[in-house]
Design an enzyme around this catalytic site. Structure first.
Site, PDB file in Angstrom:
ATOM      1  CE  LYS A  22      65.903  27.788  55.943  1.00  0.00           C
ATOM      2  NZ  LYS A  22      65.613  27.992  54.523  1.00  0.00           N
ATOM      3  CG  ASN A  23      61.968  26.399  54.615  1.00  0.00           C
ATOM      4  OD1 ASN A  23      62.889  27.219  54.601  1.00  0.00           O
ATOM      5  ND2 ASN A  23      62.131  25.140  54.228  1.00  0.00           N
ATOM      6  CB  CYS A 119      72.518  26.423  45.344  1.00  0.00           C
ATOM      7  SG  CYS A 119      71.237  25.232  45.589  1.00  0.00           S
ATOM      8  NE  ARG A 124      66.712  25.429  45.083  1.00  0.00           N
ATOM      9  CZ  ARG A 124      66.894  25.400  46.396  1.00  0.00           C
ATOM     10  NH1 ARG A 124      67.995  24.962  46.905  1.00  0.00           N
ATOM     11  NH2 ARG A 124      65.962  25.798  47.215  1.00  0.00           N
ATOM     12  CG  ASP A 308      64.641  20.849  53.311  1.00  0.00           C
ATOM     13  OD1 ASP A 308      65.310  20.689  52.282  1.00  0.00           O
ATOM     14  OD2 ASP A 308      63.958  21.866  53.524  1.00  0.00           O
ATOM     15  NE  ARG A 400      71.026  29.479  53.251  1.00  0.00           N
ATOM     16  CZ  ARG A 400      70.577  28.459  52.519  1.00  0.00           C
ATOM     17  NH1 ARG A 400      71.397  27.559  52.057  1.00  0.00           N
ATOM     18  NH2 ARG A 400      69.292  28.349  52.228  1.00  0.00           N
TER      19      ARG A 400
HETATM   20  C1  UD1 Z   1      61.588  24.759  49.312  1.00  0.00           C
HETATM   21  C2  UD1 Z   1      62.300  24.847  50.643  1.00  0.00           C
HETATM   22  C3  UD1 Z   1      63.476  23.898  50.684  1.00  0.00           C
HETATM   23  C4  UD1 Z   1      63.021  22.467  50.333  1.00  0.00           C
HETATM   24  C5  UD1 Z   1      62.216  22.466  49.023  1.00  0.00           C
HETATM   25  C6  UD1 Z   1      61.593  21.125  48.727  1.00  0.00           C
HETATM   26  C7  UD1 Z   1      61.959  27.121  51.369  1.00  0.00           C
HETATM   27  C8  UD1 Z   1      62.541  28.463  51.612  1.00  0.00           C
HETATM   28  N1  UD1 Z   1      62.757  26.202  50.831  1.00  0.00           N
HETATM   29  O1  UD1 Z   1      62.518  25.149  48.310  1.00  0.00           O
HETATM   30  O2  UD1 Z   1      64.040  23.921  51.989  1.00  0.00           O
HETATM   31  O3  UD1 Z   1      64.142  21.650  50.161  1.00  0.00           O
HETATM   32  O4  UD1 Z   1      61.143  23.423  49.102  1.00  0.00           O
HETATM   33  O5  UD1 Z   1      60.785  20.722  49.765  1.00  0.00           O
HETATM   34  O6  UD1 Z   1      60.812  26.871  51.692  1.00  0.00           O
HETATM   35  N2  UD1 Z   1      61.563  23.516  40.294  1.00  0.00           N
HETATM   36  C9  UD1 Z   1      61.524  23.755  38.937  1.00  0.00           C
HETATM   37  N3  UD1 Z   1      61.076  24.967  38.522  1.00  0.00           N
HETATM   38  C10 UD1 Z   1      60.664  25.942  39.392  1.00  0.00           C
HETATM   39  C11 UD1 Z   1      60.701  25.678  40.761  1.00  0.00           C
HETATM   40  C12 UD1 Z   1      61.153  24.449  41.189  1.00  0.00           C
HETATM   41  O7  UD1 Z   1      61.884  22.902  38.131  1.00  0.00           O
HETATM   42  O8  UD1 Z   1      60.248  27.030  38.931  1.00  0.00           O
HETATM   43  C13 UD1 Z   1      62.047  22.205  40.769  1.00  0.00           C
HETATM   44  C14 UD1 Z   1      63.295  22.313  41.683  1.00  0.00           C
HETATM   45  O9  UD1 Z   1      64.478  22.361  40.926  1.00  0.00           O
HETATM   46  C15 UD1 Z   1      63.188  21.063  42.515  1.00  0.00           C
HETATM   47  C16 UD1 Z   1      61.683  20.881  42.664  1.00  0.00           C
HETATM   48  O10 UD1 Z   1      61.073  21.641  41.623  1.00  0.00           O
HETATM   49  O11 UD1 Z   1      63.713  19.990  41.789  1.00  0.00           O
HETATM   50  C17 UD1 Z   1      61.131  21.325  44.000  1.00  0.00           C
HETATM   51  O12 UD1 Z   1      61.559  22.644  44.273  1.00  0.00           O
HETATM   52  P1  UD1 Z   1      60.688  23.639  45.163  1.00  0.00           P
HETATM   53  O13 UD1 Z   1      59.584  22.873  45.797  1.00  0.00           O
HETATM   54  O14 UD1 Z   1      60.331  24.811  44.332  1.00  0.00           O
HETATM   55  O15 UD1 Z   1      61.734  24.073  46.269  1.00  0.00           O
HETATM   56  P2  UD1 Z   1      62.003  25.514  46.856  1.00  0.00           P
HETATM   57  O16 UD1 Z   1      60.753  26.285  46.941  1.00  0.00           O
HETATM   58  O17 UD1 Z   1      63.165  26.103  46.125  1.00  0.00           O
END
Ligand code: UD1
Length: 420
Positions: A22-23, A119, A124, A308, A400
């Protein structure tokens, strides 16, 4: 509302075939926005988040067709001008939708994408996504819950260091830079295998992308892209979930259609916990495990242990002979499953970002509530190993990201059914 009814303590055995990731599928679909030529994507997992992304692309005018049976997506946007607005109702259930910001902006020089919001597992934020796009030349403001981005001359390649490691922001940056003018160097990138799958997809479209270090990437942007045919990689988290199910209640359970070398960290931790695993080239077998040892894990970006799989391994730790410890480093509220596991007889205490799991405990069936995608599957695992009947409510979270979870388990003799 649908629920899963699980009757535990049945040994599971047989073969589980892992679905496409999915990711990996989500950013690949977002990257399709860059290309006017034919795109064929195979091994697409039929899960709710992918269907939402397909809806989102349809909404902006993409000519996209999903063949449910063949698990294949065909896209052909010759001469199509796509809309550049992604509304709230399509992003509210799937925060990953924000990855269409980069490709829309890069190709059409403007984009208006709903802010994803919070969420169950944390706030997020998208500041890193916006940081990289601004560095590539975008002007961005937030208004009425939307990110409004534009660029008059188009995005221009640059040297950018991401302030911290983010999967989504790395994907947004890579896709945006792929269509930008000139060369982009990104450092401090996330290097999850799903991101490598995305860069392989982009390479097949003719973009020059090279990983020049573990977290460094060089991208030479290109606007005329080729037709592409791609098979999505296997789902790493689905694999890990079923491996843990095998460790909990398996008796020769085979997990097929995977690349075990990508699961090195997970396999090594499980082996240290006493789980008997035989690793082959494209599958692995989990044998009946008698004694589980406690462990200390911390969640980290790849190649570390994935957040995850944190909720799932916690269930296994309730069976360990001693105290286990999990430090959650990625999301601030990712222990929502703990109170529900405790209702089932687990003994878990949370201190800030760390959980202590006191084992071994016999879990009992209960009616429980899923709070997010991975928390819900941990409750299913707990139910499979528990004494009697467990009812997992709010399974829409599970849908999901897991394709036919209960069918796959039932084929291996588990007693699990969906009810309305
Ligand atoms: C992706 C995965 C999710 C997984 C996560 C971490 C997908 C669709 N989802 O989520 O399943 O749990 O990686 O491996 O691939 N953060 C910020 N600012 C930002 C972006 C992120 O502070 O602009 C923080 C987030 O709050 C979190 C951390 O960085 O604490 C990691 O998040 P991120 O790696 O971005 O996760 P996702 O891409 O949302």
């Amino acid at each position: 509302m649908e629920k899963l009814v699980v009757r535990g303590k049945r040994k599971i055995s047989g073969v589980i075939k892992i679905s496409g990731s999915k990711n990996a599928t989500l950013p690949i679909l977002a990257a399709s926005i860059l290309n006017k030529n034919k795109i064929e994507i195979n091994r697409v997992p039929i899960v709710k988040d992918v269907l939402t992304m397909v809806e989102l692309l349809k909404h902006i005018g993409s000519n996209i067709k999903l063949d449910f049976k063949k698990k294949r997506i065909l896209i052909h946007n010759k001469n199509r001008i796509l809309k550049t607005t992604a509304p709230y109702n399509l992003l509210k259930t799937m925060r990953a939708g924000v990855i269409i910001l980069g490709p829309l902006l890069s190709r059409f020089k403007k984009a208006k994408v709903s802010l994803p919001g919070g969420c169950a597992i944390g706030s997020r934020p998208v500041d890193i996504h916006l940081f990289v796009l601004k560095k590539l030349g975008a002007k961005i403001k937030i208004k009425n819950g939307y990110i409004i981005a534009k660029t008059t001359k188009g995005l221009i390649g640059k040297k950018i260091k991401l302030p911290s490691v983010s999967v989504g922001a790395t994907e947004n940056a890579i896709i945006a830079a792929s269509y930008a003018k000139g060369t982009t160097y990104l450092s401090n990138c996330a290097c999850e295998p799903e991101i490598k799958d995305l860069t392989n997809f982009l390479k097949k479209m003719g973009i020059k992308i090279n990983w020049i270090g573990e977290r460094k990437i060089k991208i030479s942007g290109k606007q005329n892209l080729k037709s592409v045919n791609h098979k999505v990689m296997f789902d790493r988290i689905e694999s890990g979930t079923f491996i843990i199910a095998g460790a909990l209640i398996g008796n020769k359970l085979k997990i097929s259609g995977i690349e075990p070398k990508i699961l090195k960290k997970e396999i090594s931790i499980l082996k240290k916990m006493g789980v008997k695993i035989k690793v082959n080239k494209s599958d692995l077998i989990i044998f009946k495990s008698n004694k589980i040892k406690p462990a200390y894990i911390k969640t980290e970006p790849y190649p570390g242990f994935p957040t995850d799989l944190q909720a799932q391994i916690m269930v296994l730790m309730t069976k360990a002979n001693g105290v286990s410890k999990i430090k959650e480093n990625i999301f601030e509220k990712r222990f929502m499953h703990v109170p529900e596991l405790n209702r089932m007889g687990a003994k878990i205490k949370i201190f800030g970002d760390t959980s202590f799991i006191y084992g071994p405990q016999q879990l009992n069936g209960a009616e429980v509530m899923a709070t997010d995608l991975r928390a819900s599957v941990s409750l299913v695992l707990a139910g499979l190993s528990a004494g009697d009947k467990t009812i997992v409510n709010r399974v829409y979270h599970l849908d999901r990201g897991y394709e036919k979870l209960e069918t796959k388990l039932r084929n291996c003799k588990a007693n699990i059914f969906r009810k309305n």
